[in-house]
Design a protein around this motif. Structure first.
Motif, mmCIF file in Angstrom:
data_model
loop_
_atom_site.group_PDB
_atom_site.id
_atom_site.type_symbol
_atom_site.label_atom_id
_atom_site.label_comp_id
_atom_site.label_asym_id
_atom_site.label_seq_id
_atom_site.Cartn_x
_atom_site.Cartn_y
_atom_site.Cartn_z
ATOM 1 N N GLN A 1 17.419 -3.071 4.050
ATOM 2 C CA GLN A 1 17.770 -2.474 3.407
ATOM 3 C C GLN A 1 17.969 -3.407 1.894
ATOM 4 O OE1 GLN A 1 19.220 0.578 2.293
ATOM 5 N NE2 GLN A 1 17.859 0.831 4.154
ATOM 6 N N SER A 2 18.392 -4.549 2.562
ATOM 7 C CA SER A 2 19.017 -5.518 0.982
ATOM 8 C C SER A 2 17.593 -6.224 0.165
ATOM 9 C CB SER A 2 19.396 -6.785 1.622
ATOM 10 O OG SER A 2 18.815 -7.028 2.515
ATOM 11 N N VAL A 3 16.860 -5.230 1.050
ATOM 12 C CA VAL A 3 15.629 -5.711 0.179
ATOM 13 C C VAL A 3 14.856 -4.548 -0.514
ATOM 14 C CG1 VAL A 3 12.732 -6.580 0.403
ATOM 15 C CG2 VAL A 3 14.492 -7.936 1.907
ATOM 16 N N VAL A 4 15.120 -3.258 -0.358
ATOM 17 C CA VAL A 4 14.552 -1.914 -1.194
ATOM 18 C C VAL A 4 15.689 -1.990 -2.261
ATOM 19 C CG1 VAL A 4 15.654 0.049 -0.578
ATOM 20 C CG2 VAL A 4 14.542 -0.738 1.448
ATOM 21 N N LYS A 5 16.615 -3.172 -1.982
ATOM 22 C CA LYS A 5 17.695 -3.055 -3.285
ATOM 23 C C LYS A 5 17.692 -3.589 -4.551
ATOM 24 C CE LYS A 5 22.475 -3.160 -4.411
ATOM 25 N NZ LYS A 5 22.709 -3.566 -6.278
ATOM 26 N N VAL A 6 16.981 -4.886 -3.466
ATOM 27 C CA VAL A 6 16.620 -5.832 -4.883
ATOM 28 C C VAL A 6 14.989 -4.812 -4.737
ATOM 29 C CG1 VAL A 6 14.706 -8.193 -5.036
ATOM 30 C CG2 VAL A 6 17.355 -8.174 -3.846
ATOM 31 N N ILE A 7 13.710 -4.751 -4.998
ATOM 32 C CA ILE A 7 13.097 -3.522 -5.109
ATOM 33 C C ILE A 7 13.474 -2.883 -5.852
ATOM 34 C CG2 ILE A 7 11.178 -2.902 -4.501
ATOM 35 C CD1 ILE A 7 10.325 -4.381 -2.521
ATOM 36 N N LYS A 8 15.094 -1.998 -5.763
ATOM 37 C CA LYS A 8 14.978 -1.259 -7.098
ATOM 38 C C LYS A 8 15.303 -1.608 -8.372
ATOM 39 C CE LYS A 8 17.933 2.593 -6.990
ATOM 40 N NZ LYS A 8 19.798 3.053 -7.663
ATOM 41 N N ASP A 9 16.112 -2.965 -8.023
ATOM 42 C CA ASP A 9 17.601 -3.754 -8.977
ATOM 43 C C ASP A 9 15.855 -3.929 -10.358
ATOM 44 O OD1 ASP A 9 19.288 -3.004 -8.179
ATOM 45 O OD2 ASP A 9 20.450 -4.801 -7.102
ATOM 46 N N ILE A 10 14.857 -4.625 -9.451
ATOM 47 C CA ILE A 10 13.974 -4.819 -10.310
ATOM 48 C C ILE A 10 12.801 -4.102 -11.229
ATOM 49 C CG2 ILE A 10 14.327 -7.677 -9.687
ATOM 50 C CD1 ILE A 10 11.403 -7.311 -8.145
ATOM 51 N N LYS A 11 12.723 -2.495 -10.839
ATOM 52 C CA LYS A 11 12.361 -1.899 -10.775
ATOM 53 C C LYS A 11 11.051 -1.931 -9.917
ATOM 54 C CE LYS A 11 13.587 0.226 -14.946
ATOM 55 N NZ LYS A 11 15.320 -0.860 -14.730
ATOM 56 N N GLY A 12 10.332 -2.441 -9.054
ATOM 57 C CA GLY A 12 9.303 -3.016 -8.490
ATOM 58 C C GLY A 12 8.426 -2.059 -8.245
ATOM 59 N N VAL A 13 9.397 -0.745 -7.825
ATOM 60 C CA VAL A 13 7.862 0.738 -7.457
ATOM 61 C C VAL A 13 7.053 0.795 -8.595
ATOM 62 C CG1 VAL A 13 7.689 2.825 -7.107
ATOM 63 C CG2 VAL A 13 9.036 1.352 -5.494
ATOM 64 N N GLU A 14 7.909 0.778 -9.869
ATOM 65 C CA GLU A 14 7.151 1.644 -10.984
ATOM 66 C C GLU A 14 6.115 0.199 -11.447
ATOM 67 O OE1 GLU A 14 10.540 0.944 -10.218
ATOM 68 O OE2 GLU A 14 11.273 2.254 -11.113
ATOM 69 N N LYS B 1 0.963 -1.425 -0.082
ATOM 70 C CA LYS B 1 0.047 0.119 -0.132
ATOM 71 C C LYS B 1 0.739 1.022 0.039
ATOM 72 C CE LYS B 1 -1.819 2.529 3.372
ATOM 73 N NZ LYS B 1 -2.233 2.110 4.409
ATOM 74 N N ARG B 2 2.393 2.007 0.833
ATOM 75 C CA ARG B 2 2.491 2.060 1.323
ATOM 76 C C ARG B 2 3.143 2.570 -0.371
ATOM 77 N NH1 ARG B 2 5.257 2.879 7.013
ATOM 78 N NH2 ARG B 2 4.154 2.749 8.264
ATOM 79 N N ILE B 3 3.999 1.369 -1.085
ATOM 80 C CA ILE B 3 4.770 1.683 -2.313
ATOM 81 C C ILE B 3 3.475 2.422 -3.660
ATOM 82 C CG2 ILE B 3 5.430 0.105 -4.025
ATOM 83 C CD1 ILE B 3 6.672 -1.829 -2.399
ATOM 84 N N LEU B 4 2.476 1.340 -3.098
ATOM 85 C CA LEU B 4 1.824 2.204 -3.757
ATOM 86 C C LEU B 4 1.235 3.411 -4.176
ATOM 87 C CD1 LEU B 4 -0.611 1.355 -6.582
ATOM 88 C CD2 LEU B 4 -2.501 1.324 -4.587
ATOM 89 N N ASN B 5 0.972 3.946 -2.905
ATOM 90 C CA ASN B 5 0.986 5.668 -2.881
ATOM 91 C C ASN B 5 2.102 6.518 -2.597
ATOM 92 O OD1 ASN B 5 -1.538 5.139 -2.473
ATOM 93 N ND2 ASN B 5 -1.634 4.171 -0.606
ATOM 94 N N ASN B 6 3.301 6.238 -2.589
ATOM 95 C CA ASN B 6 4.975 6.439 -2.545
ATOM 96 C C ASN B 6 4.811 7.340 -1.649
ATOM 97 O OD1 ASN B 6 5.832 6.569 -5.246
ATOM 98 N ND2 ASN B 6 4.265 8.215 -6.093
#
Ligand code: NAD
Length: 178
Positions: free
Chosen positions: A151-164, A137-142
């Motif tokens: 921290q390592s999960v933040v990086k994986v989500i960034k690398d796979i463009k998970g927020v987008e 929910k928070r990712i969706l609503n920025n």
């Protein structure tokens, strides 16, 4: 020999600090822990945005970040099946032998208890924030989601463009809006 080996199953969409807490706690009780990634075949939906492989990557990196001895756990993807009554056998086929299960999910508890495998309900840590639904929910609503996951999960989500991905999956087609 099933030994003192436990099983913990979670969808982990995505891996968050609640999962890490329960894993750290459970490792105080068992010699080895099997961590099953549930609904491994599901991805690219609002409630299951990440693939089984991406969740394995998140968990592997997070357990390394927390310096958990790699000889203490096994990470196994577990696909869902249509028949709940056959699910325990399906899980047993795919995992090393285990003698107890850790789960807060009532269906999981019921299915294992029916075949006399003891189930422990882990203590929940800060469940209002440490939940996959809240992170998505928070990712969706920025909103601020990064404190809820390692921290390592933040990086994986960034690398796979998970927020987008999560934001795009939620966009309705113009035809659905009219
Ligand atoms: P989840 O990721 O929501 O939670 C996993 C576990 O982590 C929970 O049991 C809980 O003990 C722990 N946890 C979560 N947040 C926590 C927190 N804040 N603090 C401490 N611990 C916390 O996953 P889930 O819904 O329990 O996963 C069950 C899986 O089993 C699903 O993938 C489901 O599809 C699968 N399943 C499949 C079948 C079938 O295929 N027929 C049947 C039953 C279950």
């Amino acid at each position: 020999m099933n030994g003192n080996r436990g099983l913990l199953i979670g969808r982990m969409q995505p891996v968050h600090k609640g999962h890490i807490s329960v894993i750290l706690d459970t490792l105080k009780e068992v010699d080895e822990l099997i961590i099953g990634i549930g609904s491994a075949e599901k991805s690219h939906t609002n409630s299951n945005p990440f693939t089984g492989g991406e969740r394995i990557l998140m968990l592997t990196k997070a357990l390394r970040e927390y310096n958990i001895d790699t000889s203490r756990y096994y990470i196994i993807p577990l696909e869902d099946i249509a028949c709940n009554s056959l699910w325990v056998g399906h899980v047993k086929m795919l995992t090393p032998p285990f003698s107890k299960v850790y789960s807060g999910n009532s269906l999981v508890q019921q299915l294992f208890e029916e075949v006399n495998i003891p189930v422990t309900q882990p203590v929940l840590f800060n469940r209002t924030e440490y939940s996959g639904t809240e992170v998505r929910k928070r990712i969706l609503n920025n909103e601020n989601w990064k404190d809820l996951v390692p921290q390592s999960v933040v990086k994986v989500i960034k690398d796979i463009k998970g927020v987008e991905r999560i934001q795009k999956l939620n966009k309705k087609e113009i035809s659905e809006l009219v």
